[in-house]
Design an enzyme around this catalytic site. Sequence first.
Site, PDB file in Angstrom:
ATOM      1  N   HIS A  11       0.834  -1.207   0.000  1.00  0.00           N
ATOM      2  CA  HIS A  11       0.000   0.000   0.000  1.00  0.00           C
ATOM      3  C   HIS A  11       0.870   1.259   0.000  1.00  0.00           C
ATOM      4  O   HIS A  11       0.568   2.232  -0.704  1.00  0.00           O
ATOM      5  CB  HIS A  11      -0.918   0.006   1.228  1.00  0.00           C
ATOM      6  N   HIS A  65       0.921  -2.989   9.476  1.00  0.00           N
ATOM      7  CA  HIS A  65       2.312  -3.197   9.073  1.00  0.00           C
ATOM      8  C   HIS A  65       3.222  -2.681  10.172  1.00  0.00           C
ATOM      9  O   HIS A  65       2.871  -1.755  10.915  1.00  0.00           O
ATOM     10  CB  HIS A  65       2.632  -2.458   7.765  1.00  0.00           C
ATOM     11  N   ASP A 117       8.385  -1.861   7.756  1.00  0.00           N
ATOM     12  CA  ASP A 117       7.769  -2.185   6.462  1.00  0.00           C
ATOM     13  C   ASP A 117       7.469  -0.922   5.672  1.00  0.00           C
ATOM     14  O   ASP A 117       7.749  -0.832   4.478  1.00  0.00           O
ATOM     15  CB  ASP A 117       6.470  -2.959   6.667  1.00  0.00           C
TER      16      ASP A 117
END
Length: 438
Positions: free
Chosen positions: A324, A367, A371
């Site tokens: 994302h 996350h 990340d």
Amino acid sequence: MQHLILTCHPDTGLATPHLHGDRSVELNVRSPLAPGETGSSTSSPNPLSMAPSEDSVTAWSCKQVAQWLQEEGFEQYVELLCTQHRLDGPSLLALTEADLRGPPLGLTVLGDIKRLTIALRRLQRQNQAQLEELGLRPSDSLPAGLSLAAVCHTHTNGRCRQHLAGRLDPEVWKTVLSSVYVFFVFGFTSFVMVIVHERVPDMRTYPPLPDIFLDSVPRIPWAFAMAEACGLILCYMFLLILLLHKHRSILFRRLCSLMGTVFLLRCCTMFVTSLSVPGQHLKCASKTYGDSWGKIQRALAIWSGFGMTLTGVQTCGDYMFSGHTVVITLLNFFVTEYTPRTWNLIHTISWVLNLFGIFFILAAHEHYSIDVFIAFYITTRLFLYYHTLANTRAYQHSRRARIWFPMFSFFECNVNGPVPNQYHWPFNKPAFMKTLIG
């Protein structure tokens, strides 16, 4: 009757007549003066101090080029061309409109560019022999619409194309190839996510790893949906820019090549290392899909839903690194790169959406912080490196680029220099949009 015979002396510029009679008259005939040369019609010039004429432009110095620019009405560019860039006679003859527009000169006044180009072409026509000696093709011998900037490049696909400086070939077939590439990478990523889900560490054995941000900021349940909403808004903004941009084929090709490359790297990282689930709220457990057909069906479900929770897709184990964040950041950079620098409002909105999207990903505890950080760093560096190389003409066709960056060299071999932000309405109707945008 007396006959007049003229003998011209090219060294002195004098013509001496010989008459069949007792009278002799000497006529002082001067050849055309070079820029800055002075003299009278009655005095004989010194051959050693005589400046080169227009027939010998290749012998001009920077000072004489400056005099020519002043005589043509371009004295404001003397400092730039002659002092900063030391333009002499041969380099003046080789100057093209593309050189005037692009770096390092970067002239911005269109009228001056066109008038100076016309003066240069006139000078080139008057000195075709000198152009041939320099190995340049005279402009009069080119087909209509072409100029001295026509260059032939041999590329990795073995084709030799004539590329016009200032004109960008959309090369739609390459854009189609880049679309197939990113299509394949997304499908491969979906399949790897299915495999990774089978290897998710048991939360009872491997609890969430310590994370400063996740341990300090309480979880916001709706934050991940807001992050995907930010990504959708950025996507719509980019699609609008893509629709109106004159060079939309190149933009879309670059987006596909960069997106595919980053996600291919993501496949490697999340397959090699399986991190524990970042939060207790995630109901993730190792899940086996049985045969290969079951895995393919699950991968197709992830692919068709674009891996988004808004479409009902739930994935586990794909933590290193955040997909994302990659998508949101890449869309932001494309929006800001391919819009004019004066569109400050669009740029501000794009950056706000990017930063808030990253914050919502972390606030949702979907996350780890590392990340998101790695995803942002890799995406931004790859975008900047790609565009820096693409804007450097000398490196595009180098052997090193073909060896280390074969896909970049293939996609960018015919794009010489930065892509200008020019817009036009791609449809014939409505007419007012065509008039408004171009």
